[in-house]
Design an enzyme around this catalytic site. Structure first.
Site, short mmCIF file in Angstrom:
data_model
loop_
_atom_site.label_atom_id
_atom_site.label_comp_id
_atom_site.label_asym_id
_atom_site.label_seq_id
_atom_site.Cartn_x
_atom_site.Cartn_y
_atom_site.Cartn_z
N GLU A 68 -24.33 -4.75 56.68
CA GLU A 68 -23.94 -3.40 56.29
C GLU A 68 -23.16 -3.41 54.98
OE1 GLU A 68 -23.70 -4.64 59.36
OE2 GLU A 68 -25.26 -3.46 60.32
N HIS A 137 -22.72 1.36 70.77
CA HIS A 137 -23.84 2.21 70.39
C HIS A 137 -23.56 3.68 70.69
CE1 HIS A 137 -25.57 -1.80 70.83
NE2 HIS A 137 -26.52 -1.43 70.00
#
Lengths: 345, 431
Positions: A68, A137
């Protein structure tokens, strides 16, 4: 409903609407590129980029390493070159390795270079819970970004808005965090997890016009007009709060903020001055959440119109749980009792 | 604490070989002779360069002559330009430190001893190749002709500062010279340079990108992300690791130098790597030209370790006498880059002490004149700065309501303190 409803279009899920927005922008602007983990050939773990690589080519839509920091970092460099990158962070929970590049670089670049360089990127990322994703998540980290000077934060709640807001975000010359409530990808969610899921096709806001249209960042939308109490919400909680109001028969005005920064303060003030009561709702943890900012703004600007303390309905200050997901989630009971307190006050 | 007969585990905390007061012995440093290193073809397989990651590419020998296949064979005019730019960089640093000590600004960072790494690099690149510097590449700005006065205005954070007084001194931005805005957050420029290079390749452009980092901040995750992306997409980018041995007070061992070289990182990523004598301007020029040509030929990225020495403190805020031996600088076995190029030109019969003295006086005069011109625009903390409203500009492209409200508050506070003040007066001579 908006005027765009009359335009040619079709029923779409939120995922289809996002895919359509990306498709429109890739076709319109050769400087737009889409990059992220699994977004290329496969089309994304939620299918948001399905078919885009085949249509627009491998140098416009491509997979990236699992990094990321690298994804956001190269997007900053691409923006400096003149591209308009649309990186995807596969889950908002994974965005933290990219925070330095977002907070110290993308957000500050225009300011620190006095406009010589900008970071016109839109970071798309699925966020929020309600899908049994566990703590890695399911998070809603929007307040980390609303706290940063120089970043805009957008959260859509319908297919129609998702497309128009995403197009506006990509065309915006500032960095935008575009959080997509993943529980809403395939249907609106009213908070009653034990009732059958409803598809988008039965919801009026799933009518998505063809082609290019924008919903300007910084404009809220009244999704349900009312006189008794104002609800400020975004993303999944727009649908949950509205459902509670309808089932409890409360004359609530539900405002979908759509953009957190810049915030449509005029819409908030107009509504709260009318109703005299206000509830702020979000799925994220409570302490230091964006709801605290909203509550502070309402009391600063509308204090003498208030008939009751502002109610703050949020997730709990725990990591997002797995088996106890619905105990965490600010569902109908938590919202309903807040309505009761507001009306009784 | 121990189980059975197993020995107790021991943590190794690196310690530099020399501390203040210690005599210095560099005899264990392996310095190969100049000219001994092979020069592979620019478009060779990356693995062909990997032996060079553990070697040291050198051109200028102890005899002050250029040797071997890496000799870039520059003409005398180019050598003289290189010498002058390095001398200008050194004179600029000296003058800016003096300005900081005089209280005209808050902070400065010299590049003394490392001038070749930036000047020779910039000379070896095309003018429009994009540079993503760290904070010690003032030589790149000077080589690209960024005006001295603009650099000093930024350092003094005055009303003519193109960055509106927003950045710490030396964090320049020079888009017209194809140099990216400098960040104080280390290593972030590395993946950004890769992104710029990827964009250039996506668009079918011919410009490449290059990025600088110190050996210390090569420990950041951004370094790994950048090299991974560069390798994956074969991006047209040249990476520089300026190994000046010291990261503030931490020696290179805290970035892994006790185990291998920084150039050897290239081996793990499967990209080309070169380890060069960073105090040898001809070796720097040759290596950067090689890597730039390689990138431009779509043959992939290169990691270049410039093995050099930070002759001064990290910045004006630290005293190197507190943590390292003062003898290191004098004993550094690779000498001084300005001195080495000067002696090379003298050995060629193109230069002498008299002309060197005249050049040093000329570059110092150039810096002094620029300083005078910049000081007329104000110095830090003495009134002449950008208008208050610029505090709120450029946060976003347009001013949102909350910043407009805060702007009004800032102006109000100023008027409470100085009732006769008007915002535009700060461009002239307000309080």
């Amino acid at each position: 409903m908006t005027g765009a409803d009359a335009a040619p279009g079709r029923r779409m899920t939120m995922i289809e609407a996002i895919n359509d927005a990306l498709d429109v922008m890739l076709a319109r602007d050769p400087m737009v590129v889409v990059l992220g983990e699994d977004v290329g050939y496969f089309g994304g773990v939620f299918r948001a980029t399905a078919g885009l690589q085949a249509k627009h080519g491998r140098t416009r839509v491509f997979d990236t390493p699992i990094s990321e920091c690298g994804i956001i970092g190269v997007a900053v460099g691409m923006g400096a070159y003149g591209l308009r990158p649309v990186p995807e962070i596969q889950f908002a929970d994974y965005i933290y390795p990219g925070l330095d590049q977002l907070v110290s670089e993308a957000a500050r670049l225009r300011y620190r270079s006095a406009g010589e360089f900008t970071a016109p990127m839109t970071v798309r990322s699925p966020f929020g819970g309600g899908i049994f994703g566990g703590q890695t998540h399911s998070q809603s980290p929007e307040a980390l970004f609303t706290h940063v000077a120089g970043i805009k934060t957008v959260v859509p709640s319908t297919p129609h808005d998702a497309k128009g807001l995403l197009i506006a975000a990509i065309e915006d010359n500032d960095p935008v965090i575009f959080f997509e409530p993943k529980r809403l990808y395939n249907g609106p969610f009213n908070g009653h997890y034990d009732e059958p899921a409803v598809p988008w096709s039965r919801h009026p806001d799933s009518h998505v016009p063809e082609g290019h249209y924008r919903i300007d960042l910084g404009t809220a939308r009244v999704v349900r007009a009312g006189e008794a109490v104002t609800v400020l919400a975004y993303g999944t909680m727009v649908h949950v709060a509205r459902e509670v109001a309808e089932r409890q028969g409360i004359d609530a005005e539900v405002i979908d903020l759509r953009t957190l920064v810049p915030l449509d303060i005029a819409a908030i003030e107009r509504s709260v001055r009318k109703t005299g009561r206000c509830m702020v709702v979000h799925e994220a943890t409570r302490t230091g959440g964006f709801g605290a900012e909203l509550a502070a703004l309402v009391q600063e600007r509308c204090f003498y119109a208030l008939e009751a303390p502002v109610e703050r309905v949020t997730g709990f200050d725990t990591p997002y749980p797995h088996s106890l997901e619905w105990a965490y989630f600010p569902g109908p009971v938590r919202i309903g009792e807040a309505f009761d307190r507001l009306i009784a006050a | 604490m121990t189980a059975g007969n197993l020995p107790g585990l021991r943590l190794h905390v690196p310690e530099p070989r020399f501390r203040p007061g210690d005599a210095v012995d560099y005899s264990t440093l392996v310095i190969p002779p100049a000219g001994a290193q092979p020069r592979p073809d620019e478009v060779c397989a990356a693995s062909e360069t990997h032996p060079l990651c553990l070697d040291l590419v050198r051109v200028l020998g102890d005899d002050d002559r250029a040797h071997g296949p890496w000799n870039p064979a520059l003409d005398v005019a180019t050598l003289l330009r290189m010498l002058r730019l390095m001398a200008l960089t050194r004179a600029f640093d000296a003058r800016m430190v003096r300005a900081q000590r005089q209280g005209k600004t808050s902070f400065y960072m010299k590049s003394t001893g490392e001038e070749a790494t930036s000047v020779a690099t910039a000379m070896a690149l095309a003018e429009d190749d994009m540079v993503f510097p760290s904070y010690r590449q003032q030589g790149v700005f000077l080589t690209r002709g960024y005006p001295l006065v603009d650099m000093i205005n930024q350092i003094l954070s005055n009303r003519a500062d193109k960055l509106k007084g927003r950045q710490l001194p030396i964090m320049y931005s020079a888009r017209e010279c194809a140099i990216f805005s400098i960040s104080g957050n280390l290593a972030t420029q590395y993946p950004q340079a890769v992104g710029w290079a990827m964009a250039s390749a996506i668009r079918g452009d011919t410009r490449i990108a290059t990025a600088f980092i110190g050996e210390g901040s090569s420990a950041e995750g951004d370094f790994h992300s950048a090299l991974t992306f560069a390798a994956v997409y074969n991006a047209p980018v040249v990476f520089h690791v300026v190994n000046n041995q010291w990261a503030i007070s931490s020696f290179s061992g805290f970035a892994g130098a006790e185990r291998t070289t920084f150039a050897a990182r290239a081996i793990g990523y499967g990209i080309a790597g070169l380890r060069i004598d960073g105090n040898d301007p001809l070796a720097v020029y040759a290596a950067v030209r090689w890597a730039a040509d390689r990138a431009r030929a779509n043959a992939g990225p290169t990691l270049i370790e410039h093995f050099t020495y930070r002759a001064e403190g990290h910045s004006t805020s630290d005293d190197p006498g507190q943590y390292r031996s003062a003898a290191e600088r004098a004993e550094w076995p690779l000498g001084d880059p300005v001195d080495r190029l000067m002696r090379h030109l003298m050995a060629l019969g193109e230069w002498d002490a008299e002309r060197q003295a005249a050049m040093d006086a000329a570059v110092d005069g150039e810096v002094r004149a620029a300083m005078r011109a910049a000081e007329a625009n104000g110095v830090l903390g003495h009134g002449l700065h950008h208008p208050f409203r610029t505090l709120f500009e450029d946060v976003f492209e347009t001013l949102p309501w909350h910043l407009a409200e805060q702007n009004a508050q800032a102006l109000h506070e100023r008027q409470v303190k100085w009732p006769d003040w008007s915002d535009d007066a700060d461009l002239g001579d307000a309080p």
